[in-house]
Design a protein around this motif. Sequence first.
Motif, PDB file in Angstrom:
ATOM      1  N   VAL A   1      -6.965  -6.786   6.598  1.00  0.00           N
ATOM      2  CA  VAL A   1      -6.939  -6.976   8.052  1.00  0.00           C
ATOM      3  C   VAL A   1      -6.086  -8.184   8.458  1.00  0.00           C
ATOM      4  N   THR A   2      -5.893  -8.317   9.757  1.00  0.00           N
ATOM      5  CA  THR A   2      -5.217  -9.482  10.323  1.00  0.00           C
ATOM      6  C   THR A   2      -6.189 -10.666  10.357  1.00  0.00           C
ATOM      7  N   LYS A   3      -5.658 -11.854  10.637  1.00  0.00           N
ATOM      8  CA  LYS A   3      -6.513 -13.041  10.727  1.00  0.00           C
ATOM      9  C   LYS A   3      -7.535 -12.905  11.855  1.00  0.00           C
ATOM     10  N   ASP A   4      -7.109 -12.393  13.006  1.00  0.00           N
ATOM     11  CA  ASP A   4      -8.044 -12.231  14.123  1.00  0.00           C
ATOM     12  C   ASP A   4      -9.182 -11.281  13.759  1.00  0.00           C
TER      13      ASP A   4
ATOM     14  N   ASN B   1      -9.498  -1.661  13.421  1.00  0.00           N
ATOM     15  CA  ASN B   1      -8.097  -1.299  13.217  1.00  0.00           C
ATOM     16  C   ASN B   1      -7.533  -2.008  11.978  1.00  0.00           C
ATOM     17  N   PRO B   2      -8.027  -1.670  10.772  1.00  0.00           N
ATOM     18  CA  PRO B   2      -7.540  -2.367   9.576  1.00  0.00           C
ATOM     19  C   PRO B   2      -6.094  -1.991   9.266  1.00  0.00           C
ATOM     20  N   ILE B   3      -5.396  -2.888   8.584  1.00  0.00           N
ATOM     21  CA  ILE B   3      -4.053  -2.585   8.090  1.00  0.00           C
ATOM     22  C   ILE B   3      -4.171  -1.502   7.033  1.00  0.00           C
ATOM     23  N   THR B   4      -5.125  -1.674   6.147  1.00  0.00           N
ATOM     24  CA  THR B   4      -5.419  -0.708   5.076  1.00  0.00           C
ATOM     25  C   THR B   4      -6.926  -0.678   4.881  1.00  0.00           C
ATOM     26  N   LEU B   5      -7.460   0.502   4.626  1.00  0.00           N
ATOM     27  CA  LEU B   5      -8.879   0.648   4.308  1.00  0.00           C
ATOM     28  C   LEU B   5      -8.986   1.439   3.021  1.00  0.00           C
ATOM     29  N   ILE B   6      -9.566   0.821   2.004  1.00  0.00           N
ATOM     30  CA  ILE B   6      -9.745   1.463   0.693  1.00  0.00           C
ATOM     31  C   ILE B   6     -11.224   1.811   0.562  1.00  0.00           C
ATOM     32  N   THR B   7     -11.513   3.092   0.433  1.00  0.00           N
ATOM     33  CA  THR B   7     -12.908   3.533   0.415  1.00  0.00           C
ATOM     34  C   THR B   7     -13.386   4.015  -0.953  1.00  0.00           C
ATOM     35  N   THR B   8     -12.495   4.154  -1.901  1.00  0.00           N
ATOM     36  CA  THR B   8     -12.872   4.643  -3.227  1.00  0.00           C
ATOM     37  C   THR B   8     -12.812   3.504  -4.229  1.00  0.00           C
ATOM     38  N   GLY B   9     -13.932   3.285  -4.893  1.00  0.00           N
ATOM     39  CA  GLY B   9     -13.986   2.202  -5.869  1.00  0.00           C
ATOM     40  C   GLY B   9     -14.096   2.710  -7.279  1.00  0.00           C
ATOM     41  N   PRO B  10     -13.770   1.899  -8.232  1.00  0.00           N
ATOM     42  CA  PRO B  10     -13.124   0.608  -8.086  1.00  0.00           C
ATOM     43  C   PRO B  10     -11.682   0.784  -7.625  1.00  0.00           C
ATOM     44  N   ALA B  11     -11.113  -0.259  -7.039  1.00  0.00           N
ATOM     45  CA  ALA B  11      -9.765  -0.167  -6.480  1.00  0.00           C
ATOM     46  C   ALA B  11      -8.931  -1.371  -6.893  1.00  0.00           C
ATOM     47  N   ASN B  12      -7.656  -1.105  -7.129  1.00  0.00           N
ATOM     48  CA  ASN B  12      -6.693  -2.170  -7.418  1.00  0.00           C
ATOM     49  C   ASN B  12      -5.810  -2.357  -6.191  1.00  0.00           C
ATOM     50  N   TYR B  13      -5.508  -3.619  -5.897  1.00  0.00           N
ATOM     51  CA  TYR B  13      -4.646  -3.936  -4.774  1.00  0.00           C
ATOM     52  C   TYR B  13      -3.589  -4.922  -5.251  1.00  0.00           C
ATOM     53  N   GLU B  14      -2.333  -4.504  -5.226  1.00  0.00           N
ATOM     54  CA  GLU B  14      -1.256  -5.381  -5.668  1.00  0.00           C
ATOM     55  C   GLU B  14      -0.774  -6.260  -4.520  1.00  0.00           C
ATOM     56  N   LEU B  15      -0.653  -7.533  -4.800  1.00  0.00           N
ATOM     57  CA  LEU B  15      -0.148  -8.495  -3.818  1.00  0.00           C
ATOM     58  C   LEU B  15       1.375  -8.431  -3.860  1.00  0.00           C
TER      59      LEU B  15
ATOM     60  N   HIS C   1      -3.333 -13.411   3.250  1.00  0.00           N
ATOM     61  CA  HIS C   1      -3.872 -12.056   3.163  1.00  0.00           C
ATOM     62  C   HIS C   1      -5.378 -12.140   3.410  1.00  0.00           C
ATOM     63  N   TYR C   2      -5.909 -11.169   4.153  1.00  0.00           N
ATOM     64  CA  TYR C   2      -7.312 -11.201   4.578  1.00  0.00           C
ATOM     65  C   TYR C   2      -8.012  -9.908   4.161  1.00  0.00           C
TER      66      TYR C   2
ATOM     67  N   SER D   1       1.591 -11.762  12.623  1.00  0.00           N
ATOM     68  CA  SER D   1       0.758 -11.382  11.495  1.00  0.00           C
ATOM     69  C   SER D   1       1.649 -11.152  10.292  1.00  0.00           C
ATOM     70  N   PRO D   2       1.104 -11.306   9.056  1.00  0.00           N
ATOM     71  CA  PRO D   2       1.919 -11.020   7.884  1.00  0.00           C
ATOM     72  C   PRO D   2       2.257  -9.535   7.856  1.00  0.00           C
ATOM     73  N   PRO D   3       3.371  -9.174   7.189  1.00  0.00           N
ATOM     74  CA  PRO D   3       3.726  -7.760   7.132  1.00  0.00           C
ATOM     75  C   PRO D   3       2.630  -6.982   6.421  1.00  0.00           C
ATOM     76  N   PRO D   4       2.349  -5.766   6.860  1.00  0.00           N
ATOM     77  CA  PRO D   4       1.280  -5.004   6.227  1.00  0.00           C
ATOM     78  C   PRO D   4       1.668  -4.584   4.826  1.00  0.00           C
ATOM     79  N   PRO D   5       0.722  -4.674   3.881  1.00  0.00           N
ATOM     80  CA  PRO D   5       0.981  -4.194   2.536  1.00  0.00           C
ATOM     81  C   PRO D   5       0.982  -2.673   2.539  1.00  0.00           C
ATOM     82  N   PRO D   6       1.503  -2.059   1.460  1.00  0.00           N
ATOM     83  CA  PRO D   6       1.511  -0.603   1.435  1.00  0.00           C
ATOM     84  C   PRO D   6       0.095  -0.061   1.480  1.00  0.00           C
ATOM     85  N   SER D   7      -0.074   1.027   2.160  1.00  0.00           N
ATOM     86  CA  SER D   7      -1.394   1.639   2.309  1.00  0.00           C
ATOM     87  C   SER D   7      -1.821   2.268   1.001  1.00  0.00           C
TER      88      SER D   7
END
Length: 189
Positions: free
Chosen positions: A73-76, A85-99, A105-106, A147-153
């Motif tokens: 999400v954004t800082k706000d 209104n998330p930038i990305t929502l990951i609902t399946t676990g476990p999940a990897n997120y590459e920076l 990043h929030y 806001s920082p650029p959104p990471p890939p979904s």
Amino acid sequence: MGGRVNLVLVVLVVAASVLYRTAAETYTVGGELNWRAPPNTTAYSTWAAAITFRVGDTLVFNFATGSHDVAVVTKDAFDGCNSSNPITLITTGPANYELNSTGEHYFFCAVDGHCNQGQKFSISVSASSNESPASPPPPSSGGTTPSPPPPPSSGGTTPSPPPPPSSAPPLAAATFSVFFMSIAMGFLW
């Protein structure tokens, strides 16, 4: 003979410094806590504060699908635990997120009440040791901080695969190190 020994030591120090931090790291979010409702509201921020995150690192969110999720999400939105209104929502676990970008990043769990209970953290991501930092964007004329650029979904349904066990930078560093060690050893004989 003493000069050759000193040369070998210099070469070994150079090789060790090249090998230091050439590969991306993988971090399990929360350490042993994993990604779940924390025992206090500072558990994840304390965990994150102890790590220097770099572009290319991977965050591993260990959670059971349906019990938790990961909202990027954004800082706000982060400050207000607003998951509308998330930038990305990951609902399946476990999940990897590459920076994949520098900056702030929030993250939080968007399951009702979990963010307010402290299942959230923010991190500052630095350039990797293999790249130079990107120049900052020009200031906004609107008076607000962009806001920082959104990471890939991550698509919300399929977690990204774990990073491969090896990659080019460590191989290049190892080759470089072996090359210099070979030269040093040649001077000894």
